[in-house]
Every structure is written in C-alpha cells, then in structure tokens.
Scaffold this motif. Structure first.
Motif, PDB file in Angstrom:
ATOM      1  N   LEU A   1     -54.992  15.899   3.140  1.00  0.00           N
ATOM      2  CA  LEU A   1     -54.754  17.478   3.354  1.00  0.00           C
ATOM      3  C   LEU A   1     -55.813  18.211   4.002  1.00  0.00           C
ATOM      4  O   LEU A   1     -57.203  17.515   3.811  1.00  0.00           O
ATOM      5  CB  LEU A   1     -54.460  17.812   1.529  1.00  0.00           C
TER       6      LEU A   1
ATOM      7  N   ILE B   1     -60.936  13.416  -3.878  1.00  0.00           N
ATOM      8  CA  ILE B   1     -60.402  14.402  -3.133  1.00  0.00           C
ATOM      9  C   ILE B   1     -58.868  14.082  -2.451  1.00  0.00           C
ATOM     10  O   ILE B   1     -58.656  12.809  -2.721  1.00  0.00           O
ATOM     11  CB  ILE B   1     -61.267  14.877  -1.972  1.00  0.00           C
ATOM     12  N   PHE B   2     -58.130  14.734  -1.907  1.00  0.00           N
ATOM     13  CA  PHE B   2     -56.857  14.315  -1.322  1.00  0.00           C
ATOM     14  C   PHE B   2     -57.068  14.415   0.076  1.00  0.00           C
ATOM     15  O   PHE B   2     -57.039  15.317   0.999  1.00  0.00           O
ATOM     16  CB  PHE B   2     -55.959  15.378  -1.595  1.00  0.00           C
ATOM     17  N   PRO B   3     -57.328  12.928   0.860  1.00  0.00           N
ATOM     18  CA  PRO B   3     -57.981  13.068   2.204  1.00  0.00           C
ATOM     19  C   PRO B   3     -57.083  13.232   3.098  1.00  0.00           C
ATOM     20  O   PRO B   3     -57.304  13.888   4.359  1.00  0.00           O
ATOM     21  CB  PRO B   3     -58.082  11.440   2.200  1.00  0.00           C
TER      22      PRO B   3
END
Lengths: 237, 295
Positions: free
Chosen positions: A93, A89-91
C-alpha cells in the motif's frame, strides 16, 4: 495517574509459560523501557498487552478496566496503539493508504493532515509504496499509523530493531516527543542504555519476571544492572 | 468468427471468472485456496439441477453463486484461523470432498454418469455460431462486470484492508481490525464468482461429470494468475488468456512434431506449463503484468 497496571501476568504461545508473573504499572505521560536478555519475555509482554498472545492469565488494566478478556481489535478502541517489531507496515500500500487503513478515526482527513505535519517526509511522499521506504522511513510510517486513532498509550516492540545505527537516534528522538503529544509509552528495547536515556523509568525482565525496576537514571547507574543486563559502559550504536 | 475460436474464447472467459475469484482471494488477500474447483463444481451442479427442474437460467445462475458462496462460509469459519498452509490443505480436501459427494450421491447428481441434457444458454437461438456469439457476449458482459467490481473493491476501504491482511495480518489486528471477518467475506465473494463460472460452464458444455472438477482445474487457475501477476486484476485476465492460448494452441504442435502421441502431447503440455511456472517464479515472480499496473 496510572494508565496501565499489570498484575501477575503469565502466559505463552503454547503450554510453556514465557511470562511468569509480571507486575508492572505505568503512569500517564511516562516513557517506560522494558529491557532484558533475549528470551526474557519482552516482546511476549508487549503482545500480551495488545491481545496477540494466545494464552494469558492475570490482569492487564487500562484506566482501571481489565482488558485481558478482550480481543486485540477491541483493545485499540480503549486507546492502545501498537508498533510491532519489524514487519509493521503494509508494503504494497502507499503511505497514504497505510494511514487510511485505520478506520473509525474522528476527522479522518484532518488527522492524516496532522500526522503529515508531524512527519513531513511521509507527507511529501504520500503516494509512494511503503515497501520502497528505507528502514527509518518505515518506522516513521509505523509510528504515524499507530498514532492515527489518537492513542493514550503506545506499546513499541523494539522500535530500533533492523535500523542502521544512523537512524537509531532519529527514532529515539521521535519516541522522546510522544509524551508531549499526550502519549504514554511502553517500549521494549534491546538497545537498553539508549532507550533508558530517554525514559522516565525502566524495568528489566529475566526469565519472564521483573528482575529490576526503577527510575531510568537509577538503573543506568546500577552496578548489577550494568553487569548483568545493560552491558557495562558499552557503547551502543 | 470460427465456432472453434468462439468455443475457446468462451472457455477462456469462464476461466477468467475463476481467475478473478482467486485473484480476490489470493492475489489481494493472501488466502491460499487450493479448492477453487470445489466451488466451481457446486455452481455447475446447482445451476444444472435447478434448470432441469424447470427454473429459468436467470434464477439458476444467481442461485449457483449463492450456493457456492454459502458453501464457502462454514469452510471459512472453521479454517480461517488456521495458518496459511493448513488453510490450503483444508480447501484442497474440501474440493475433493465435493467431487466425492457428487460421485457418490447418485440420487441427486447421477454419480459418475453425470448430468446430460443441461439447458443451453440462449436456447431460442439455434445451435451454431450465432448461439456461440450470444453466449460469449453474455459471459463477456459478466466478466467485464466482475472486472469493474474488482477494480472498485481494490480502490475501496475494504480493498485496502484485504491488501493489508495479505501484507501483514498481525499489524492489522494491532489496528483494531478482525482479519477473520474480512477473510470470510473474501472467501465467499471469490467462491460465488467461481459458482457463476461453474453455472456458465454447465450450461455451455450441457453435460457435466465429476471428472471435470479435478484439482487440475484449480491449478490451471493458479498457473494463470502466477503467469499474469498475482494481485493484479489485469494479471488474471492476461494470464488466463495466455494459458488458454497455450493449452489450445499446443494441440496443433502434434502436427509439426513427429512421433508424439496425443496422450504424450497432453503430458508434455502440462510439463511445459510447469516449467514456465518455475521460470516465472525464479525470474519474474511479479508475473507479466507485475508492477506495470500497480496504482
């Protein structure tokens, strides 16, 4: 109908081959578990299919088209979704932004609403930073994001890695639902017995080759598979 | 306003432009650029040389942005597929190469003698506090425009993608994005901003020599964004402001600390900044503005 066909796939990260000639096929609507010991080439196989392995040869066909020469970014347009192993995931965001990063999706807003209906917890916390989610929630988000472009085939690289035992069953039940959403699944998994229990078929890699392949129930009952690869009657948590 | 304070404010604003460029590159995208000063130098020399040929500053300053941005393009193409640490080494090497070229190519840059007599901004206003304030106003306006543009970028789809690159490049590739293309755009934009900062610097100082473009400039900018908070536009502003205050303010410490020479005080200053960096890294890695400004 065959959705994925792999012929004599070889390759690795440097000069040494990790994949040593893999032949495999996957029919539409199936769940296939790829199991094997550490270093057998499971994650490398997943990376080779999605175009993240630097050196490959052989053929990977999606719907009959060889995609091996295509960069990773072009393979997604052919209907492949990929959930990497842990950092998926993109932490920094928010949950919503993690989904918005996926562009080129028809009816973008409607698709996000559909996914929030499928994953209500994500919908409720859409403004929350993804970095603050628990392991199970992160995995839900990774699945939701991979589902955004409506893939026909999803490649899951150890989807239960780094999850607490309590969350593992949730993730497997989520995976079991994917064929009903029109998604075929190739899942690389260490928890082979639990993964096979929700799969149609399985294959076991050894030394970068397919050592055993067959129906999931057959593999679960196979003495040799149990002895060498699955752990005899081991209870996995 | 005192002319000395105005001078500090102008230099601080120039450094803020540099910090904003690095915030875009490292803070938002994760590109470790250790060669920021190289693009600063390219901007300074481009605008200085063109203005000495008689071109108006309204053209030479945008030209500085374009030249610095274009210089970043091949660097990006060649090196953005490298691992982060190798990319950092390449950029550091690039900035030193720029300095050596400026030093060596006397026919163009006058070598170590530098370029004197660079036209001032607002030359029609006689030297003094009025001219200082006009320069400050212009650079402040450009800095505010850059801050506005950065905030728009952060809130845009482009901003989400570059933050995603910083977070997890492989996961982004798996979504069908080519990170290299976005990284090159970011490198160009941040370098163009450094080029503008360089042009302002040249026209404010009016005399540039290669020794003004040493790696320490890059590392001051790094210190500023680390103290302020990487990835935060407000962090770049606050960090630069505080760093400049400290660097300038500490000059007066010599008056109250006996037995310390000017040279010793300069070294001591850098040592204290280094210590602050270590302390920030350990105790407040998110910087002063940290989570407070997160959307």
């Amino acid at each position: 109908m065959t959705i994925l066909a792999i012929d004599n796939l070889k390759g690795g990260y440097s000069e040494v081959d990790i994949l040593n000639g893999i032949d495999l096929s996957l029919s539409e609507g199936e769940i296939l578990t790829v199991a094997g010991t550490n270093g057998a080439g499971k994650s490398t196989l997943a990376k080779a299919i999605v175009g993240l392995l630097p050196r490959v040869s052989g053929a990977v066909r999606i719907g009959g088209r060889d995609i091996l020469g295509l960069p990773a970014e072009d393979r997604i347009g052919l209907g492949i979704g990929y959930v990497p192993q842990v950092a998926n995931i993109f932490p920094s965001l928010s949950i919503l932004e993690n989904l918005q990063v996926v562009q080129g999706v028809k009816d973008h807003k409607a698709r996000i609403a559909e996914l929030f209906a499928l994953f209500p917890l994500l919908g409720e916390r859409r403004r929350t930073r993804a970095g603050s989610l628990s392991g199970g929630e992160r995995q839900q988000l990774a699945f939701a994001r991979a589902l955004m472009p409506r893939p026909r085939l999803m490649i899951l690289d150890e989807p239960t890695a780094a999850l607490s035992p309590a969350r593992v069953a949730d993730v497997f039940s989520l995976i079991a639902r994917l064929p009903s959403l029109g998604v075929t699944v190739l899942m690389v998994e260490q928890r082979a017995r639990q993964a096979l229990a929700i799969s149609d078929r399985g294959c076991i890699l050894d030394g970068g080759k397919v050592a055993l392949e067959g129906a999931a129930t057959t593999l679960l009952a196979d003495e040799r598979a149990a002895e060498l690869y699955l752990g005899r009657g081991r209870t996995e948590g | 306003m005192d002319a000395y304070l105005a001078a500090i404010a102008i230099i601080a604003l120039i450094y803020m432009l540099l910090s904003l460029g690095l915030t875009l590159q490292y803070g938002l995208t994760g590109l470790i650029n250790f060669g920021h000063v190289g693009f600063f130098a390219i901007g300074a020399y481009t605008s200085a040389l063109l203005s000495l040929q008689g071109l108006p500053l309204a053209l030479t300053i945008p030209a500085a942005a374009v030249t610095a941005g274009l210089a970043a393009w091949p660097i990006g193409l060649i090196s953005l597929r490298l691992r982060d640490d190798y990319f950092a080494i390449v950029t550091l090497g690039f900035s030193e190469t720029v300095r050596l070229v400026i030093t060596s190519e006397k026919w163009l840059t006058n070598g170590v003698q530098g370029i004197p007599g660079i036209p001032r901004l607002f030359e029609t206003i006689s030297v003094g506090i009025g001219a200082q304030l006009a320069v400050m106003g212009l650079i402040l306006a450009v800095t505010l425009a850059a801050i506005y543009a950065m905030r728009r970028i952060v809130a845009s789809p482009f901003g989400r993608v570059i933050e995603a690159i910083r977070d997890n490049e492989e996961a982004l590739q798996a979504l069908g994005k080519d990170p290299a293309g976005f990284k090159i755009q970011v490198l160009i934009l941040g370098s163009a901003l450094a080029g503008i900062a360089g042009a302002f610097y040249a026209h404010y100082i009016t005399y540039i020599v290669p020794d003004q473009f040493i790696p320490l400039v890059t590392f001051y900018v790094w210190m500023a964004i680390i103290i302020g908070g990487v990835g935060r536009v407000s962090g770049a502003i606050v960090g630069t402001g505080l760093l400049m205050l400290f660097l300038e303010g500490s000059r007066f410490l010599r008056d109250i600390v006996p037995g310390v020479s000017e040279v010793e005080m300069a070294s001591l200053r850098i040592g204290v900044v280094g210590l602050l960096l270590v302390l920030f890294t350990i105790y407040r890695p998110q910087g002063l503005m940290g989570d407070f400004t997160k959307r």
